[in-house]
Scaffold this motif. Structure first.
Motif, PDB file in Angstrom:
ATOM      1  N   ALA A 197       0.928  -1.171  -0.096  1.00  0.00           N
ATOM      2  CA  ALA A 197      -0.188   0.013   0.183  1.00  0.00           C
ATOM      3  C   ALA A 197       0.952   1.241   0.017  1.00  0.00           C
ATOM      4  N   TYR A 198       0.308   2.185  -0.562  1.00  0.00           N
ATOM      5  CA  TYR A 198       1.205   3.617  -0.588  1.00  0.00           C
ATOM      6  C   TYR A 198       1.030   4.697   0.540  1.00  0.00           C
ATOM      7  N   TYR A 199       2.148   4.815   1.466  1.00  0.00           N
ATOM      8  CA  TYR A 199       2.094   5.695   2.459  1.00  0.00           C
ATOM      9  C   TYR A 199       3.200   6.705   2.208  1.00  0.00           C
ATOM     10  N   SER A 200       2.774   7.993   2.707  1.00  0.00           N
ATOM     11  CA  SER A 200       3.737   8.762   2.476  1.00  0.00           C
ATOM     12  C   SER A 200       3.720  10.017   3.409  1.00  0.00           C
ATOM     13  N   ASP A 201       5.102  10.796   3.647  1.00  0.00           N
ATOM     14  CA  ASP A 201       5.124  11.922   4.424  1.00  0.00           C
ATOM     15  C   ASP A 201       6.074  12.798   3.524  1.00  0.00           C
ATOM     16  N   HIS A 202       5.435  13.956   2.963  1.00  0.00           N
ATOM     17  CA  HIS A 202       6.079  14.650   2.317  1.00  0.00           C
ATOM     18  C   HIS A 202       6.850  15.871   2.826  1.00  0.00           C
ATOM     19  N   THR A 203       6.827  16.101   4.100  1.00  0.00           N
ATOM     20  CA  THR A 203       7.175  16.924   4.964  1.00  0.00           C
ATOM     21  C   THR A 203       8.493  17.002   5.573  1.00  0.00           C
ATOM     22  N   MET A 204       9.228  15.577   5.658  1.00  0.00           N
ATOM     23  CA  MET A 204      10.441  15.345   6.092  1.00  0.00           C
ATOM     24  C   MET A 204      10.175  15.339   7.771  1.00  0.00           C
ATOM     25  N   ALA A 205       9.198  15.253   8.601  1.00  0.00           N
ATOM     26  CA  ALA A 205       8.869  15.410   9.769  1.00  0.00           C
ATOM     27  C   ALA A 205       9.020  14.249  10.357  1.00  0.00           C
ATOM     28  N   LEU A 206       8.508  12.837   9.605  1.00  0.00           N
ATOM     29  CA  LEU A 206       8.869  11.837  10.122  1.00  0.00           C
ATOM     30  C   LEU A 206      10.349  11.348   9.999  1.00  0.00           C
ATOM     31  N   PHE A 207      10.975  11.640   9.131  1.00  0.00           N
ATOM     32  CA  PHE A 207      12.220  11.169   8.964  1.00  0.00           C
ATOM     33  C   PHE A 207      12.929  11.911  10.100  1.00  0.00           C
ATOM     34  N   ASN A 208      12.768  13.522  10.377  1.00  0.00           N
ATOM     35  CA  ASN A 208      13.611  14.185  11.218  1.00  0.00           C
ATOM     36  C   ASN A 208      13.488  13.596  12.631  1.00  0.00           C
ATOM     37  N   GLU A 209      12.144  13.151  13.044  1.00  0.00           N
ATOM     38  CA  GLU A 209      11.974  12.726  14.263  1.00  0.00           C
ATOM     39  C   GLU A 209      12.830  11.399  14.636  1.00  0.00           C
ATOM     40  N   LEU A 210      12.904  10.450  13.610  1.00  0.00           N
ATOM     41  CA  LEU A 210      13.376   9.221  13.669  1.00  0.00           C
ATOM     42  C   LEU A 210      15.003   9.794  13.755  1.00  0.00           C
ATOM     43  N   LYS A 211      15.508  10.573  12.896  1.00  0.00           N
ATOM     44  CA  LYS A 211      16.882  11.074  13.015  1.00  0.00           C
ATOM     45  C   LYS A 211      17.124  11.578  14.532  1.00  0.00           C
ATOM     46  N   ASP A 212      16.236  12.325  15.201  1.00  0.00           N
ATOM     47  CA  ASP A 212      16.326  12.994  16.373  1.00  0.00           C
ATOM     48  C   ASP A 212      16.628  11.694  17.408  1.00  0.00           C
ATOM     49  N   ARG A 213      15.962  10.972  17.306  1.00  0.00           N
ATOM     50  CA  ARG A 213      15.830   9.369  18.164  1.00  0.00           C
ATOM     51  C   ARG A 213      17.185   8.595  17.873  1.00  0.00           C
ATOM     52  N   GLY A 214      17.990   9.047  16.896  1.00  0.00           N
ATOM     53  CA  GLY A 214      19.434   8.287  16.532  1.00  0.00           C
ATOM     54  C   GLY A 214      18.824   6.968  15.898  1.00  0.00           C
ATOM     55  N   LEU A 215      17.589   6.843  15.180  1.00  0.00           N
ATOM     56  CA  LEU A 215      17.273   5.740  14.498  1.00  0.00           C
ATOM     57  C   LEU A 215      17.590   5.691  12.894  1.00  0.00           C
ATOM     58  N   ALA A 216      17.470   6.781  12.339  1.00  0.00           N
ATOM     59  CA  ALA A 216      17.748   7.186  10.874  1.00  0.00           C
ATOM     60  C   ALA A 216      19.122   7.878  10.816  1.00  0.00           C
ATOM     61  N   LEU A 217      19.965   7.162  10.013  1.00  0.00           N
ATOM     62  CA  LEU A 217      21.351   7.917   9.724  1.00  0.00           C
ATOM     63  C   LEU A 217      21.166   8.292   7.998  1.00  0.00           C
ATOM     64  N   GLY A 218      20.026   7.853   7.518  1.00  0.00           N
ATOM     65  CA  GLY A 218      19.962   7.958   5.950  1.00  0.00           C
ATOM     66  C   GLY A 218      18.704   7.001   5.629  1.00  0.00           C
ATOM     67  N   LEU A 219      18.622   6.958   4.309  1.00  0.00           N
ATOM     68  CA  LEU A 219      17.398   5.880   3.724  1.00  0.00           C
ATOM     69  C   LEU A 219      18.285   4.714   2.962  1.00  0.00           C
ATOM     70  N   PRO A 220      17.512   3.726   3.108  1.00  0.00           N
ATOM     71  CA  PRO A 220      16.233   3.233   3.683  1.00  0.00           C
ATOM     72  C   PRO A 220      16.673   3.067   5.246  1.00  0.00           C
ATOM     73  N   VAL A 221      15.425   3.182   6.055  1.00  0.00           N
ATOM     74  CA  VAL A 221      15.555   2.945   7.527  1.00  0.00           C
ATOM     75  C   VAL A 221      14.417   1.957   7.811  1.00  0.00           C
ATOM     76  N   THR A 222      14.491   0.897   8.469  1.00  0.00           N
ATOM     77  CA  THR A 222      13.539  -0.061   8.905  1.00  0.00           C
ATOM     78  C   THR A 222      13.397  -0.383  10.196  1.00  0.00           C
ATOM     79  N   LEU A 223      12.071  -0.378  10.768  1.00  0.00           N
ATOM     80  CA  LEU A 223      11.769  -0.471  12.108  1.00  0.00           C
ATOM     81  C   LEU A 223      10.793  -1.703  12.244  1.00  0.00           C
ATOM     82  N   LEU A 224      11.118  -2.338  13.264  1.00  0.00           N
ATOM     83  CA  LEU A 224      10.257  -3.562  13.492  1.00  0.00           C
ATOM     84  C   LEU A 224       9.279  -3.127  14.914  1.00  0.00           C
ATOM     85  N   ILE A 225       8.035  -2.997  14.615  1.00  0.00           N
ATOM     86  CA  ILE A 225       7.238  -2.286  15.755  1.00  0.00           C
ATOM     87  C   ILE A 225       6.266  -3.426  16.108  1.00  0.00           C
ATOM     88  N   ASP A 226       6.159  -3.791  17.376  1.00  0.00           N
ATOM     89  CA  ASP A 226       5.187  -4.935  17.785  1.00  0.00           C
ATOM     90  C   ASP A 226       3.857  -4.457  17.846  1.00  0.00           C
TER      91      ASP A 226
END
Length: 225
Positions: free
Chosen positions: A166-195
Motif C-alpha cells: 500500500a502507498y504511504y507517504s510523508d512529504h514534510t520530512m517530519a517523520l524522518f527528522n523525528e527518527l533522526k532525532d531519536r538516533g534511528l535514521a542515519l539515511g535512507l532506507p531505514v527499517t523499524l520493527l514495531i510490535d
C-alpha cells in the motif's frame, strides 16, 4: 615587515570568529526551520512524558534481535523499547494515519525515497514479503519520504514491480527528522520493527533482502511473539 607580521594573527582570529558565526547560524537554521506540514511536532513526537509500558520488553527485543540473522543481521535491539504509536504519515487515501492505527499487528515500517538507489533494489523484496506474510497479524508499511507530490513515488513503485504494498507517504520530512532525532535514521532506507502494541523492538539502517529465508524467519518470530 614587522607591522605585517603583527597584523597576521589578528586577521586570522577575526576570520576564524566570522567562520564560527556562520556555522552557528547555519546550525540554528537547520534546527529551527524544519518542515511541519501534515506532521506537526506535537503529533509526530515519540518522546514519552511517562512510562508507556514498552520498556519492560527489553529482554524480548534482545531475543528478537538475536533471531535476525543472515541478510537481516543488521537489525539491532531497541534499548529500551519505546512507543512509536504517535508517529504519523499519510495513508493510501491521503488522509493522516498513526502507527497506533495498526494496533494488534506487527509492523515492519520502511522509510524510502525515489532518489535512494538502495531503496529501488529493496522495494521488490519488501513487496514480496508483504505478499507472502502480510495479513491480520503482520504488515509492511513502506512510507515514501519525497518532498514533492505523489506522482513520482507511485511511478517508482510501478517501475520496481511493487504491486502489493500500500502507498504511504510523508512529504514534510517530519517523520524522518523525528527518527533522526531519536538516533534511528542515519539515511535512507531505514527499517523499524514495531510490535502489536506499538513498541519499537528492532531497527536498522540500509537495505536488506526482505524476501530471503532469514528475513521470513525473523518476521515469523516477531509476529508470533
Amino acid at each position: 615587515m614587522s607591522d605585517g607580521t603583527k597584523s597576521w594573527p589578528a586577521a586570522r582570529i577575526v576570520a576564524t570568529l566570522i567562520a564560527l558565526c556562520i556555522v552557528v547560524a547555519g546550525f540554528a537554521l537547520y534546527v529551527t526551520e524544519r518542515p511541519s506540514g501534515n506532521n506537526p511536532a506535537e503529533t509526530v513526537s515519540t518522546k514519552a512524558s511517562a512510562p508507556d509500558g514498552c520498556a519492560v520488553k527489553a529482554d524480548k527485543a534482545k531475543k528478537l534481535a538475536a533471531a535476525a540473522t543472515g541478510s537481516v543481521a543488521a537489525m539491532s535491539a531497541s534499548g529500551p523499547p519505546v512507543s512509536l504509536a504517535g508517529l504519523s504519515f499519510n495513508g493510501p487515501d491521503g488522509k493522516p494515519l498513526k502507527l497506533a492505527d495498526f494496533k494488534g499487528k506487527t509492523v515492519l515500517m520502511n522509510l524510502w525515497a525515489t532518489w535512494c538507489a538502495p531503496c529501488r533494489a529493496e522495494m521488490p523484496e519488501l513487496d514480496a514479503l508483504q505478499k507472502e506474510k502480510g495479513g491480520s497479524g503482520f504488515q509492511v508499511v513502506a512510507v515514501n519520504a519525497d518532498t514533492g507530490g505523489d506522482d513520482k513515488p507511485k511511478k517508482f513503485l510501478a517501475e520496481t514491480g511493487a504491486t502489493t504494498l500500500a502507498y504511504y507517504s510523508d512529504h514534510t520530512m517530519a517523520l524522518f527528522n523525528e527518527l533522526k532525532d531519536r538516533g534511528l535514521a542515519l539515511g535512507l532506507p531505514v527499517t523499524l520493527l514495531i510490535d502489536k502494541d506499538g513498541c519499537l523492538m528492532t531497527h536498522m539502517n540500509g537495505p536488506a533482502a526482505w524476501a530471503s529465508t532469514e528475513a521470513k524467519s525473523f518476521i515469523d518470530t516477531a509476529a508470533g511473539g
